[in-house]
Design a protein around this motif. Structure first.
Motif, PDB file in Angstrom:
ATOM      1  N   SER A  40       0.841  -1.195   0.000  1.00  0.00           N
ATOM      2  CA  SER A  40       0.000   0.000   0.000  1.00  0.00           C
ATOM      3  C   SER A  40       0.881   1.251   0.000  1.00  0.00           C
ATOM      4  N   TYR A  41       0.416   2.293  -0.710  1.00  0.00           N
ATOM      5  CA  TYR A  41       1.177   3.532  -0.804  1.00  0.00           C
ATOM      6  C   TYR A  41       0.273   4.743  -0.518  1.00  0.00           C
ATOM      7  N   ASN A  42       0.903   5.804  -0.021  1.00  0.00           N
ATOM      8  CA  ASN A  42       0.235   7.109   0.092  1.00  0.00           C
ATOM      9  C   ASN A  42       0.817   8.024  -0.977  1.00  0.00           C
ATOM     10  N   ALA A  43      -0.018   8.873  -1.555  1.00  0.00           N
ATOM     11  CA  ALA A  43       0.457   9.767  -2.614  1.00  0.00           C
ATOM     12  C   ALA A  43      -0.125  11.163  -2.424  1.00  0.00           C
TER      13      ALA A  43
ATOM     14  N   VAL B  12       4.459  27.620  -6.181  1.00  0.00           N
ATOM     15  CA  VAL B  12       4.078  26.279  -5.731  1.00  0.00           C
ATOM     16  C   VAL B  12       2.741  26.327  -5.008  1.00  0.00           C
ATOM     17  N   GLY B  13       1.795  25.557  -5.488  1.00  0.00           N
ATOM     18  CA  GLY B  13       0.489  25.472  -4.853  1.00  0.00           C
ATOM     19  C   GLY B  13       0.472  24.468  -3.707  1.00  0.00           C
ATOM     20  N   PRO B  14      -0.652  24.333  -3.019  1.00  0.00           N
ATOM     21  CA  PRO B  14      -0.755  23.404  -1.880  1.00  0.00           C
ATOM     22  C   PRO B  14      -0.970  21.969  -2.359  1.00  0.00           C
ATOM     23  N   PHE B  15      -0.564  21.022  -1.522  1.00  0.00           N
ATOM     24  CA  PHE B  15      -0.843  19.612  -1.806  1.00  0.00           C
ATOM     25  C   PHE B  15      -2.328  19.332  -1.648  1.00  0.00           C
ATOM     26  N   ALA B  16      -2.846  18.498  -2.504  1.00  0.00           N
ATOM     27  CA  ALA B  16      -4.166  17.924  -2.268  1.00  0.00           C
ATOM     28  C   ALA B  16      -4.028  16.895  -1.145  1.00  0.00           C
ATOM     29  N   GLY B  17      -5.134  16.510  -0.551  1.00  0.00           N
ATOM     30  CA  GLY B  17      -5.083  15.527   0.517  1.00  0.00           C
ATOM     31  C   GLY B  17      -4.505  14.208   0.047  1.00  0.00           C
ATOM     32  N   ALA B  18      -3.890  13.491   0.961  1.00  0.00           N
ATOM     33  CA  ALA B  18      -3.261  12.221   0.607  1.00  0.00           C
ATOM     34  C   ALA B  18      -4.296  11.209   0.124  1.00  0.00           C
ATOM     35  N   VAL B  19      -3.900  10.449  -0.877  1.00  0.00           N
ATOM     36  CA  VAL B  19      -4.736   9.332  -1.337  1.00  0.00           C
ATOM     37  C   VAL B  19      -3.985   8.037  -1.050  1.00  0.00           C
ATOM     38  N   VAL B  20      -4.754   6.986  -0.787  1.00  0.00           N
ATOM     39  CA  VAL B  20      -4.165   5.673  -0.502  1.00  0.00           C
ATOM     40  C   VAL B  20      -4.264   4.811  -1.749  1.00  0.00           C
ATOM     41  N   CYS B  21      -3.137   4.260  -2.136  1.00  0.00           N
ATOM     42  CA  CYS B  21      -3.082   3.412  -3.332  1.00  0.00           C
ATOM     43  C   CYS B  21      -2.832   1.976  -2.892  1.00  0.00           C
ATOM     44  N   SER B  22      -3.719   1.077  -3.295  1.00  0.00           N
ATOM     45  CA  SER B  22      -3.535  -0.329  -2.900  1.00  0.00           C
ATOM     46  C   SER B  22      -4.065  -1.242  -3.990  1.00  0.00           C
TER      47      SER B  22
END
Length: 596
Positions: free
Chosen positions: A572-575, A586-596
């Motif tokens: 599993s990864y977070n992106a 530089v703009g803000p990060f979007a919320g983290a998504v979980v990749c699985s």
């Protein structure tokens, strides 16, 4: 008899026909009735309601007590809002009455050296604020409690007789503070806010400038020390704001280190221009952007720091540039006239001193020439250069320094604070008179600095003309570039899943599908970029394996991509994804998504 008197509009309205009586120590009921003035004078008019409006302070102050809400990590950055903060003229102390409803929010455990600064000048130990603690029940020991209703901003003027200090240390920070804490549909802030000046100085020659910031009469500390109410009295403020914003301060006067530009100047040309336009509007000065006439203003000094050939200089400027030259001085022009004249000028010339602070009122593309006497190095004294060169001010600044000892007239016979040195030993006097450059020093009584800054000067006309020519060659009549970076918002609809590459794996056995695992990410660009102007748009992607603290970072120029390096199957990864414009915005990060 204990009485509670309401003060409206900065003026004591007197003891009303309705007087609010503080509870007696025998816990008798609060009474409201027609009580005559103890001095036999006619009572002042007041509200005639049987009960005071609900937005008036509760006359039973003992049951309410004081409250405070602060923000800021230390006394130099802290600002506070108080409710029911009181001041004892007799003790010359502020008092916080602790009652059943008291709130203390953001108050540090230790108030040393102070709770906050009463001025925008950072950490000046004679201008600290703190308060004395009492129980609300101790109100019974005071004869009268006079209440200032409404919002009150309380601060200390730093030096009300010096225009640079008035504008830079008091009024510009006051303008910013009022804009932060109040609101109005017509102005940047509410002009009904009362200004309380607590340093104890006399009104001063610039008192009318302070009044521009409120439609309620300004209150001096001396106004609070009323002789009409004998005995032990208090002045209380229903809502009090303390601590001026320091965000617009651009200069450090050198109380603890040599003077100079503050680190990381935060003020902007827009803030300064908003301030000056507000002052001009309140003074009734009509802005003139037509540039129908260009002229030069010379700040003329009549007592010290004289330009000994001022008339000759004015004539030379007229001949060389064909412009009208006007002389301005505090002896011949009121402050409104000074501001109006400078606001319409094309060139401002003056000897280093507080009147040069008027340069903030100059229109864009104007020229500022600051004259420095012999042995005074312009690079060591830069308050006006710092202001003029703030990005967006669009002023052309030049310093002219007298380098010829024969063109200076010193005054060793003056009092020490005006540059006199006869009180010093012969050896000390010789060191000062022979010096060609004032050594680095701290504010404010260095004898060598005072000796040199209070010199009179003969201006070298030829040199000065060349300096002004150089400034004119840099001048542009176009408005300055006050644009700011516009940042992209968050990317949207980020999706992520584990797959393999190449995509065509439908005919492979299932056990071989994950031989080349990949992380497929896609997103939609920030919604506001369609309105922005930019040369390049890229996206930064952070990928982190779940359970780990490190991550890999990538920059791509597309909105969907398959990442294969270091990607594992059954993991599993977070992106995170964010947008970058022109490689630097530089703009803000979007919320983290979980990749699985």
């Amino acid at each position: 008899m204990r009485s509670l008197i309401y003060l409206m509009g900065g003026i004591i309205l007197g003891v009303c026909t309705q007087r609010y009586i503080l509870p007696q120590t025998d816990n008798s009921q609060t009474s409201v009735g027609n009580h005559g003035d103890d001095r036999g004078e006619q009572n002042a008019p007041c509200r005639q309601d049987d009960n005071p409006p609900t937005d008036f302070p509760d006359p039973n102050l003992r049951d309410e007590g004081s409250s405070v809400w602060c923000k800021g990590s230390n006394h130099t950055d802290r600002t506070c809002k108080f409710q029911n903060l009181c001041y004892s003229p007799g003790e010359d102390d502020f008092i916080f009455f602790h009652g059943p409803q008291s709130v203390l929010n953001g108050i540090p455990g230790n108030l040393e050296p102070a709770l906050l600064d009463m001025t925008s000048v950072r950490d000046h130990n004679s201008l600290y604020f703190t308060y004395v603690d009492l129980e609300a029940a101790h109100l019974d020991y005071f004869d009268n409690v006079d209440f200032y209703h409404g919002d009150n901003v309380i601060f200390n003027r730093f030096n009300p007789d010096n225009l640079m200090h008035v504008l830079h240390d008091d009024l510009l920070p006051l303008f910013t503070t009022l804009s932060q804490i109040t609101s109005s549909d017509e102005h940047l802030f509410n002009l009904d806010t009362r200004i309380i000046l607590m340093e104890g100085w006399k009104p001063g020659e610039y008192k009318d400038l302070y009044q521009l910031f409120s439609d309620v009469p300004v209150v001096l500390k001396s106004n609070l020390k009323s002789t009409e109410s004998p005995g032990n009295n208090l002045i209380c403020f229903r809502n009090a704001f303390l601590g001026l914003s320091k965000s617009t301060v651009w200069y450090d006067y050198g109380f603890t280190k040599p003077q100079g530009r503050v680190a990381n100047v935060k003020t902007t040309a827009t803030e300064i221009r908003q301030f000056t336009k507000f002052v001009e509007k309140r003074l009734g000065i009509v802005s003139d952007d037509s540039r129908a006439e260009e002229f030069i203003v010379i700040l003329s000094r009549k007592i010290n720091r004289l330009l000994l050939n001022e008339g000759e200089l004015m004539f030379a400027l007229i001949q060389q540039f064909g412009l009208k030259v006007m002389s301005l001085s505090v002896e011949t022009h009121a402050i409104r006239e000074q501001i109006e004249l400078v606001s319409k000028a094309s060139v401002l010339i003056g000897v280093h001193g507080s009147l040069m602070s008027l340069s903030m009122f100059l229109r864009e593309s104007a020229v500022v020439i600051e004259i420095f006497p012999y042995a005074v190095n312009p690079e060591k004294y830069t308050p006006y250069k710092t202001m003029a060169t703030i990005t967006g001010m669009n002023l052309v600044y030049r310093a002219w320094r007298n380098t010829k000892v024969e063109n200076t007239v010193t005054h060793p016979e003056n009092p020490p604070h005006l540059g006199g040195i006869q009180h010093l030993s012969d050896d000390e006097q010789e060191v000062i008179t022979q010096s060609k450059d004032v050594p680095v020093h701290q504010c404010c009584s260095d004898p060598q600095w005072l000796y040199r800054i209070y010199q009179d000067t003969v201006v070298d006309i030829g040199e000065f003309i060349e300096t002004l020519k150089s400034a004119f060659s840099e001048r542009t009549l176009e408005s300055g570039n006050t644009s700011v970076n516009l940042y992209p918002s968050k990317v949207k609809n980020v999706t992520c899943n584990l797959t393999r590459t190449p995509e065509d794996y439908s005919n492979l056995p299932s056990e071989e599908i994950w031989d080349n695992p990949a992380l497929a990410l896609s997103w939609i660009p920030p919604w506001n970029v369609k309105y922005l102007t930019y040369d390049s748009i890229k996206y930064e992607v952070w990928i982190q394996e779940s359970g780990r603290s490190d991550y890999s970072a990538w920059v791509v120029s597309v909105t969907e991509y398959k990442f294969t390096k270091h990607i594992k199957q059954d993991t599993s990864y977070n992106a995170w994804v964010r947008c970058i414009l022109n490689d630097t915005i530089v703009g803000p990060f979007a919320g983290a998504v979980v990749c699985s």
